[in-house]
Design a protein around this motif. Structure first.
Motif, short mmCIF file in Angstrom:
data_model
loop_
_atom_site.label_atom_id
_atom_site.label_comp_id
_atom_site.label_asym_id
_atom_site.label_seq_id
_atom_site.Cartn_x
_atom_site.Cartn_y
_atom_site.Cartn_z
N ARG A 267 45.52 77.74 6.19
CA ARG A 267 44.88 77.90 7.70
C ARG A 267 45.54 77.78 9.18
O ARG A 267 45.74 78.28 10.05
N ASP A 268 46.92 76.34 8.60
CA ASP A 268 47.30 75.94 9.64
C ASP A 268 48.92 75.79 9.46
O ASP A 268 49.52 75.33 10.00
N ILE A 269 49.01 76.55 8.75
CA ILE A 269 50.72 76.24 8.24
C ILE A 269 52.16 77.03 9.55
O ILE A 269 52.46 76.47 9.11
N GLY A 270 51.44 77.87 10.03
CA GLY A 270 51.98 78.25 11.01
C GLY A 270 51.88 77.45 12.57
O GLY A 270 52.99 77.32 13.32
N THR A 271 50.95 76.82 12.87
CA THR A 271 50.66 75.53 14.09
C THR A 271 51.12 74.23 13.40
O THR A 271 51.60 73.79 14.50
N THR A 272 50.50 73.89 12.28
CA THR A 272 51.07 72.65 11.44
C THR A 272 51.74 72.18 11.02
O THR A 272 52.87 71.09 11.41
N VAL A 273 51.72 72.59 9.45
CA VAL A 273 52.77 72.46 8.89
C VAL A 273 53.82 72.27 8.69
O VAL A 273 54.89 72.13 8.70
N LEU A 274 54.70 73.83 8.96
CA LEU A 274 55.99 74.75 9.34
C LEU A 274 56.01 75.27 10.71
O LEU A 274 55.97 76.81 10.50
N PRO A 275 55.84 74.21 11.59
CA PRO A 275 56.02 75.20 13.06
C PRO A 275 56.87 76.07 13.37
O PRO A 275 57.07 76.47 14.18
N LYS A 276 58.43 75.39 12.63
CA LYS A 276 59.56 76.55 12.72
C LYS A 276 59.54 77.47 11.37
O LYS A 276 60.99 77.84 11.32
N ALA A 277 58.60 77.66 11.04
CA ALA A 277 58.67 79.00 9.58
C ALA A 277 59.43 79.92 10.78
O ALA A 277 58.90 80.28 11.36
N GLU A 278 60.49 80.68 10.17
CA GLU A 278 60.80 81.76 10.33
C GLU A 278 59.84 83.14 10.21
O GLU A 278 60.29 83.90 11.84
#
Ligand code: C5P
Length: 222
Positions: free
Chosen positions: A129-140
């Motif tokens: 739910r929060d991977i792109g926002t919090t866990v991995l904000p620099k995900a490609e």
């Protein structure tokens, strides 16, 4: 292609884990189902007899828990303190309580740390739910997967029926809506599309069509 981080977020039963697993398999990346981690914590809380709404007792319990995964078909195996709980994490009771337990800071902090540690090792497809926002904000690559509530409930209903579970479609639809509400209105890391995520609406699409769209997005970015 360099190994990258792929974040797949979205509401309940949008098909995140099915899609993430196929992508990870095709790319030979590690797949991480973060929902399974929150579900494992929920199993531990329910087993311990602690009331899910008792935040301080839940927070005190969490550091003593060890969650691990092993490859498995058709789903990854999940272990709590080395004992398998793969089936139990999908029970109606766990599904009904997981959003409350996931809203606690102590739970989220620990899970976020664990998820970042796993992702540090290279190519990863992580769903939650929060991977792109919090866990991995620099995900490609960041995907926000959505579908209509009715279609999501219907998919879950068919899956459940195949497993012999007896919840009605209306009950599942209500539970999905409640979980979406709790997950998107909590204070810490709510379910939210990251500003740089690409939204993919899977309503009416097959699994292979969704995989194709996401692979195109990955290729365009790299
Ligand atoms: O993905 P799944 O539906 O199995 O997730 C179960 C629950 O775990 C979600 O409804 C949400 O409350 C919580 N969760 C979360 N953050 C994540 C993944 C799941 O809060 N990254």
């Amino acid at each position: 292609m360099n190994e990258i981080q792929i974040a797949i977020d979205g509401p309940a039963s949008a098909g995140k884990s099915t899609i993430a697993k196929i992508l990870a398999n095709d790319l030979k990346y590690v797949y991480v189902d973060t929902g399974a981690m929150y579900r494992a914590i929920t199993v531990a809380v329910l087993r311990s007899g602690i009331a899910p709404e008792d935040e301080s007792s839940v927070s005190a319990l969490v550091p003593s828990l060890e969650i691990s995964f092993a490859p498995g078909e058709p789903v990854q195996k999940v272990f709590l303190n080395q004992k398998e709980i793969t089936q139990e994490i999908r029970s109606i009771e766990v599904t009904a309580n997981v959003s409350e337990i996931s809203s606690y800071a102590a739970v989220r902090d620990l899970m976020t740390q664990l998820q970042r540690k796993i992702a540090n090792n290279g190519g990863v497809v992580m769903d939650g739910r929060d991977i792109g926002t919090t866990v991995l904000p620099k995900a490609e690559v960041k995907i926000f997967l959505i579908a209509s509530v009715h279609e999501r409930a219907l998919r879950r209903y068919k899956e459940n029926q195949a497993k012999g579970m007896t919840e009605s479609l209306a009950e599942i639809e209500a539970a999905v809506q409640k979980r979406d509400y709790l997950d998107s209105t909590r204070l810490i890391s709510p379910l939210k599309k990251a500003s740089d995520a690409i939204e993919v609406d899977t309503t009416g699409l097959s699994i292979s069509e969704v995989v194709k769209i996401i692979k195109q997005i990955i290729n365009e970015k790299h």
